[in-house]
Design an enzyme around this catalytic site. Structure first.
Site, PDB file in Angstrom:
ATOM      1  N   LYS A 261     -17.254 -68.308 -49.890  1.00 19.34           N
ATOM      2  CA  LYS A 261     -16.642 -67.370 -48.951  1.00 19.34           C
ATOM      3  C   LYS A 261     -16.491 -68.006 -47.570  1.00 19.34           C
ATOM      4  CE  LYS A 261     -18.709 -63.535 -51.496  1.00 19.34           C
ATOM      5  NZ  LYS A 261     -19.789 -62.529 -51.551  1.00 19.34           N
TER       6      LYS A 261
ATOM      7  N   GLN B 219     -24.601 -59.427 -49.263  1.00 18.14           N
ATOM      8  CA  GLN B 219     -24.650 -60.192 -50.510  1.00 18.14           C
ATOM      9  C   GLN B 219     -25.681 -59.576 -51.450  1.00 18.14           C
ATOM     10  OE1 GLN B 219     -22.604 -62.865 -51.213  1.00 18.14           O
ATOM     11  NE2 GLN B 219     -23.417 -62.704 -53.295  1.00 18.14           N
TER      12      GLN B 219
ATOM     13  N   ASP C  52     -15.933 -55.360 -48.574  1.00 23.86           N
ATOM     14  CA  ASP C  52     -16.256 -55.396 -50.002  1.00 23.86           C
ATOM     15  C   ASP C  52     -15.837 -54.109 -50.693  1.00 23.86           C
ATOM     16  OD1 ASP C  52     -17.173 -57.754 -51.037  1.00 23.86           O
ATOM     17  OD2 ASP C  52     -19.243 -57.456 -50.411  1.00 23.86           O
TER      18      ASP C  52
END
Length: 880
Positions: A76, A120, A145
């Site tokens: 990322k 995460q 997300d």
């Protein structure tokens, strides 16, 4: 747009002679994601052209140090760097608690330079973690997300343009579109129902008009369900579970699985496969995504796309340096209600909302209920590189019982600048002074439609700063009394043991005691000689010289107002002289050993209190030093924080209590010297009735009806009073700054009278003179004043102090005189002449840092009113 051929690869055929079909077309995520990244780079170039220096910000928050998480995060960060996104990795240790993670998320939520936040998963902590709670703590507008319940709810409702779509399902839809297959009307099957893939994938296909079936571990006859699918999306997390023979001929197969199976031919002994058995599936599918190189790269690309999309949304409402703040719409009533009725007619914003609107972070705000809060000094440290805004000081002519309205004008001007002229504006005012007789000034801050609300909260304890000062001053007096008693009744050994107790065979001196030893020239406290012990323990205070509690409190409030940090306040408190020895030597709070305790008592009082006006304009209400015996201004720290928050194009409006010769002079020569801040404009407040009194009109007592001499037009009386305005303008202009006169209008003022004051003010050197009706109309009534102030702030100017600092300790002068006259006699209005200013004594406030000559009959004790303000106050259990 590139053709589909550029995005896919044919697997070839097994030969057409036997009538067998070509193998499935590979839908390459690598190539599609590369096109997405190139497009995003172009978008960012356009953004930077419109907003130079702007870069979308992305934060990846990780708990623990899992290898697989580190791998995903590195992918990322690499993609973000390639595109031009400013990405950062925040790693918390495995020992992090849920509260620590939540606090860090709040920090990122409130950071305007960050537009995307990824938590995460999994959260690799040794402490219990509620993953749902943590992911939902992410601000929906930064949830790139797409995992928060708010974004999931909007997706399930079909509000696709007002939410963030989870990256993997979004990438799947992009890959499906690349096949050229129309989703509308197709039978779609989703295997898996996770919140990350399965559930949002179902919603996306449904709102693209497919007929969708979701299968899972409890689904019976899975092969039959798969066989009906025109479009198949698999995210079950089970290696090669879907067989080729299950597929419908020519189906679009999107494989989201990432699994590792043994393979001796690989160096690490493992091979990556998807949830679909690829060798058999390619024989029957029309299109298929490979693993790896299919959905995986698209997930990262969609994360970047969501981050850029978030930045675009931010820029739609973002104006550099401008707050996103809401203001109340006033509807002034005629006849005008009493101040209390006006204050109660408005519902203030929650203090948390106001703090966010002006750019404060949650951890920088300590709420006291829902409408007031302390602001921590950490905010000043965070904003230290931010340029200051414009700095305005509001002063006035010498006060009269008829009212000039400096506080009301301060608030009205801030309301006009913010709510009506659309620039960031902050007001900084003093806290109402409370005492045993309920104060001289009474309650409230401001009046009419220019008030701080809630009225009761600002009028009473607010955030208990005054109570902290009173407790600290009482401690000083009690300590002096105790020390005098102990020194007169105890032996030297007992007194030494009391001051420095022997513990485990050792004596530990406090910091203040060590400082006292140093001042006495004693270098080795561990081996004190008897005569050194005697000098150390005996202050020998003369009881006749000990300072009374009220005097101590007055200097402590001045210290609080002039401090520039917690450390500065601590040092100032230590320097306070509170008594003298019989030999005439000063005794400080540090000599008493209580300077650290005093700082502890006042550690919260040093933080400014945040409130708001009736229009929702932010206000700092902090400290209340009086203008006759102290500097009469609100705190330096309030001004400093406000100047950073408003930014370089904003305005901070602060007040100097009393007339220009008193509060304003002390503002410049004492406060500005301590703070290093230099104002841009002086606003001089005057009113027609007050000028008539200075022109020779009859005396008026507070609260009495206005005599007809003040309500009827009288240009002669008014012109005489303008001589006083001219003298105060001379006082203000002596500091080298532009001066704007604000005429606080009354309903009895005539056009001729207002015109006369404007004319005389300009002749005396005012840059502009503006009639204002903010008391009756709120900020709308001070718009012209705000515009005049904006113009004045752009004129060249440089501050001039009236005198150099020479004398005892190079300290400035704080004249302790009446605020009711330019002279020492409160009965002499206008421009008194032919008098000698009587100085009967000079004292030093070494903690506050100024000398104060006592003029005439002035007293350092706080003034008491002739009629205490508590007489018309009561409490009702039925009131709100």
């Amino acid at each position: 747009m590139l053709s589909f051929a550029a995005l896919t690869l044919r697997l070839g055929s097994t030969g057409c002679r036997g009538g067998r079909r070509n193998l499935a077309t590979i839908v390459s995520g690598n190539k599609t994601s590369q096109l997405v990244r190139e497009r995003l780079k172009e978008d960012l170039d356009k953004m930077r052209g419109q907003f130079p220096g702007f870069r979308p910000g992305l934060v990846v928050l990780q708990v623990g140090d899992r290898d697989d998480s580190n791998l995903y995060i590195s992918m990322k960060l690499k993609a973000a760097a390639e595109i031009g996104i400013n990405a950062s990795h925040v790693r918390l240790p495995k020992t992090a608690t849920e509260d620590e993670v939540l606090r860090r998320i709040v920090e990122v939520n409130e950071n305007l330079e960050v537009h995307g936040l990824i938590v995460q998963l999994p959260l690799d902590s040794i402490n219990p973690m509620d993953t749902e709670k943590v992911t939902n703590a992410v601000a929906p507008e930064k949830d790139v997300d797409g995992l928060t319940s708010i974004n999931a709810g909007k997706l399930s409702r079909g509000d696709l343009g007002d939410c963030f779509i989870p990256c993997t399902p979004k990438g799947c839809m992009k890959l499906i579109s690349q096949t050229g297959t129309s989703v509308a009307g197709k039978n779609a099957v989703v295997i898996g129902r996770s919140k990350i893939v399965g559930a949002p994938m179902h919603d996306l296909l449904l709102w693209s008009h497919a007929t969708v079936t979701t299968c899972h571990s409890k689904t019976t006859d899975l092969a039959a369900q798969v066989g009906r699918a025109d479009i198949l999306v698999v995210g079950a997390g089970k290696a090669e579970m879907v067989k080729g023979e299950w597929l419908k001929e020519g189906a679009v197969v999107i494989d989201c699985g990432i699994n590792h199976i043994p393979d001796d031919s690989k160096a690490n002994g493992m091979r990556v496969v998807g949830d679909v058995h690829y060798p058999s599936a390619k024989e029957k599918a029309g299109f298929i995504t490979p693993v790896p190189g299919g959905v995986g790269p698209m997930t990262v690309a969609m994360l970047m796309e969501n981050t850029v999309q978030s930045a675009k949304r931010f820029l739609k409402t973002y104006q550099p340096g401008k707050w996103n703040i809401s203001y109340a719409k006033l509807k002034p009533q005629k006849p005008q209600p009493r101040d209390a009725a006006i204050a109660h007619s408005f519902t203030p914003k929650s203090i948390g909302r106001l703090a966010r609107e002006v750019g404060l972070f949650s951890e920088e705000v300590e709420p006291y209920g829902t409408t007031r809060a302390k602001v921590r000094l950490e905010a000043l440290n965070r904003l230290k590189t931010q340029p200051n805004g414009k700095y305005l000081v509001v002063t006035g002519i010498t006060p009269t019982p008829l009212g000039e309205g400096t506080t009301t004008t301060t608030l009205g001007l801030a309301q006009a600048l913010g709510a009506h002229l659309h620039v960031n504006s902050f007001a900084c005012v003093r806290q109402p002074s409370r005492g045993s007789n309920f104060g001289v000034k009474g309650g409230a801050v401001g009046g009419g439609y220019c008030q701080v609300i809630p009225m009761e909260e600002v009028s009473l304890h607010l955030t208990s700063d005054t109570q902290a000062v009173m407790a600290a001053s009482s401690l000083v007096v009690d300590t002096i009394n105790a020390r005098v008693l102990c020194e007169s009744t105890q032996s030297d050994k007992a007194l030494f043991d009391w001051l420095v107790p022997l513990r485990d065979g050792h004596r530990k001196f406090s910091l203040s005691q060590l400082n006292r030893l140093k001042r006495l020239g004693i270098e080795k406290p561990e081996t004190l000689k008897p005569e050194e012990i005697y000098r150390f323990i005996h202050l020998d205070i003369d009881p006749e010289t000990k300072t009374l509690s009220g005097y101590v409190a007055s200097e402590m409030m001045a210290v609080l107002a002039l401090s520039t940090s917690l450390g500065d306040m601590t040092r100032r408190l230590a320097r306070m002289v509170v008594a003298y020895s019989r030999k005439g030597k000063p005794v400080t709070t540090e000599d008493l050993g209580i300077s650290g305790v005093l700082a502890t008592l006042m550690r919260d009082a040093v933080k400014p209190s945040l409130m708001q006006t009736v229009e929702g304009t932010p206000v700092f209400v902090h400290t209340c030093p009086l203008s006759d015996i102290a500097q009469g201004n609100s705190s330096i720290l309030a001004d400093q924080i406000a100047l950073k928050l408003v930014g370089p194009e904003g305005f901070v409006v602060t007040e100097a209590e009393g007339g220009a010769e008193l509060g304003m002079e002390k503002f410049f020569d004492i406060k500005c010297r301590s703070s290093g801040l230099h104002p841009d404009v002086v606003v001089m407040v005057a009113s027609v009735p007050a000028l008539k009194m200075h022109g020779g009109g009859p005396a008026v007592t507070a609260g009495s009806a206005m005599p007809k001499e003040y309500s009827a037009e009288n240009l002669t009386l008014l012109e005489n009073g303008c001589n006083h305005l001219k003298r105060q303008l001379e006082n203000a202009r002596a500091f080298g700054l532009p001066v704007v006169v604000a005429i606080n209008t009354f309903s009895t003022d005539t056009d001729a009278e207002l015109g006369l004051v404007c004319e005389q003010a300009k002749l005396a050197g005012a840059l502009e003179a503006v009639p204002c009706s903010h008391w009756a109309e709120g900020g709308a009534g001070a718009v012209a004043l705000g515009q005049a102030v904006q113009r004045a702030a752009e004129t060249p100017h440089q501050i001039n102090f009236l005198y150099d600092l020479e004398g005892l300790g190079n300290l400035p002068i704080c004249m302790a005189k009446t605020h009711l006259s330019l002279s020492h006699d409160p009965e002499r209005k206008g421009v008194p002449t032919g008098f000698t200013l009587p100085i009967r004594d000079i004292h030093a406030n070494l903690g506050a840092g100024f000398l104060y000559p006592l003029v005439g009959t002035s007293s350092v004790a706080p003034q008491s009113p002739a009629f205490s303000c508590f007489h018309d106050n009561d409490f009702s259990t039925e009131s709100k």
